[in-house]
Scaffold this active site. Structure first.
Site, short mmCIF file in Angstrom:
data_model
loop_
_atom_site.label_atom_id
_atom_site.label_comp_id
_atom_site.label_asym_id
_atom_site.label_seq_id
_atom_site.Cartn_x
_atom_site.Cartn_y
_atom_site.Cartn_z
CG ASP A 1 -0.29 -3.98 2.68
OD1 ASP A 1 0.30 -3.49 1.69
OD2 ASP A 1 -0.54 -3.33 3.71
CB SER B 1 2.84 1.93 6.18
OG SER B 1 1.59 2.20 6.76
CG HIS C 1 -0.40 0.32 2.50
ND1 HIS C 1 -0.11 -0.64 3.45
CD2 HIS C 1 -0.06 1.50 3.06
CE1 HIS C 1 0.38 -0.06 4.53
NE2 HIS C 1 0.42 1.25 4.32
#
Length: 431
Positions: free
Chosen positions: A285, A381, A240
């Protein structure tokens, strides 16, 4: 006047005493000068000796590469994995042999360390490849020093060491410092800094070199995501991170614990996103990033170990998440890398109605605390969730993926489960 005579005698004595003291002082002064001269000469000699020593044995080092075949150890495929118990046991045996060899020799003051950097195969037997490090002495006669190290080692290996060395396979050469340090630090999951505690949201500043596999992914020079170094060419991160920009030319990578002082900056050659990733869904992901040029391993830049697909990270075990994400929802990003110790939460608990209500799939894992307190946050992230095994080796268990805000009760961080995608990682990187 009669009482004046002793006074004249006293004056005569005082004058005589003064003259005697004066002569004594002169003699002491001369002795002092001689003593001072001797001390000065001694100190000068010591100083010259120290200068000469540090000129001959300075901060620079000599590095050598040695390889030899061992006829009484059969090759095992587990030797190809530096974090396997078999590899570490063999390395320990080789390092002990090297230590014994040079600690008992005239080179004992110059010998620094040895490390097995590879175990290869030849006719079913193991071939040891090791790097040796020595303090740089005999600068004016490098060849003599080289020969001294080689001869000392060769004679030892020919003797009774418990290893049947094939003397015809013995190879010895010098090696450049950057390459040698890269090889000495090539083992995955090792670090030189020992942690003192952990706090990311609810976290704590990391120390320099504490998490040497942590990387920063920067889009147009701005930190966007974390990533984990898994080889000198490859990083692993979250898919992502690239939903708005997947062109490698838009991205740079750097290392170190301060965003303001990036280390080993690299351009990105290729970005490979999992084929089945589809935003805004959270499944698959995961992405791998290939650097335009390899990084050289050093004390502050090392790779994390990739787990095998069968490796287990049990619930309630301690793991550490790191990153430059915000310290709270919609907060500011720190300059210093943050670390936080959390616990793995089993998927059943994480899927409960109070938590994520069935949103956690087999390719995901949860870590944190049901009471909140410590969690990954925006900007973390793609970064690592690592687990330390009983031998002090750190494995990449998860990749920071998603969560409901940061550090909320019953909303722990959700991570991409690395073991679930182990075969995919191999198919893209060969690792």
């Amino acid at each position: 006047m009669a009482r004046g005579q002793p006074r004249r005698s006293e004056e005569q004595w005082t004058a005589l005493q003064n003259r005697t003291e004066c002569k004594t002082k002169i003699k002491l002064t001369r002795c002092g000068k001689i003593t001072l001269g001797i001390l000065t000469a001694v100190l000068a000699a010591v100083l010259i000796g120290l200068i000469a020593y540090f000129a001959a044995c300075g901060k620079d080092s000599f590095y050598y590469h040695v390889s030899f075949k061992v006829n009484n150890i059969d090759y095992d495929s587990k030797f190809a994995k530096p974090y396997s118990q078999e590899y570490m046991d063999l390395n320990k045996r080789i390092v002990s042999l090297m230590n014994e060899t040079f600690h008992e020799s005239k080179l004992r003051k110059q010998y620094v360390k040895a490390h097995t950097v590879q175990v290869s195969k030849a006719k079913g037997k193991v071939v040891i490849h090791a790097v040796l490090k020595f303090k740089a002495c005999y600068r004016n006669n490098v060849e003599k020093y080289w020969e001294s190290v080689e001869t000392t080692l060769y004679q030892k290996l020919k003797g009774q060491t418990g290893l049947l060395i094939d003397s015809s396979s013995f190879k010895f050469s010098d090696i450049a410092m950057p390459i040698a340090e890269d090889l000495l630090n090539t083992c995955c999951g090792r670090r030189t800094i020992i942690h003192r505690g952990h706090k990311v949201a609810g976290g704590q500043d990391a120390e320099e070199g504490e998490w040497p596999w942590q990387a920063s992914l920067q889009q147009n020079s701005v930190h966007r995501c974390g990533a984990t170094l898994i080889s000198n060419y490859w990083l692993i991160t979250a898919a992502h991170c690239f939903i708005r920009a997947a062109n490698p030319k838009d991205w740079k990578v750097s290392f170190g614990f301060l965003l303001s002082k990036p280390q080993a900056p690299r351009a990105v050659k290729n970005i490979i996103i999992h084929e089945n990733y589809s935003y805004p869904a959270h499944d698959n992901d995961i992405a791998v990033v290939r650097l335009s040029s390899p990084v050289l391993y050093e004390s502050n830049i090392r790779r994390a170990c990739l787990p095998e697909a069968t490796q287990k990270f049990p619930p309630n075990s301690d793991v550490v998440v790191t990153g430059w994400g915000t310290l709270k929802s919609d907060g500011d990003s720190p300059n210093i890398l943050q670390k936080g110790k959390v616990k793995i939460i089993d998927n059943k608990t994480c899927n409960s109605g109070k938590a994520y209500g069935g949103m956690i799939t087999p390719g995901m894992m949860c870590a944190g605390f049901l009471k909140g307190r410590v969690d990954a946050c925006q900007g973390d992230s793609g970064g690592p969730l690592v687990s330390e095994d009983s031998k002090g080796i750190w494995f990449l268990a998860g990749i920071v993926s998603w969560g409901d805000e940061c550090a909320l009760p019953n909303k722990p961080g959700v991570y991409t489960r690395v073991t679930y995608y182990r075969d995919w990682i191999t198919s893209k990187t060969g690792l």
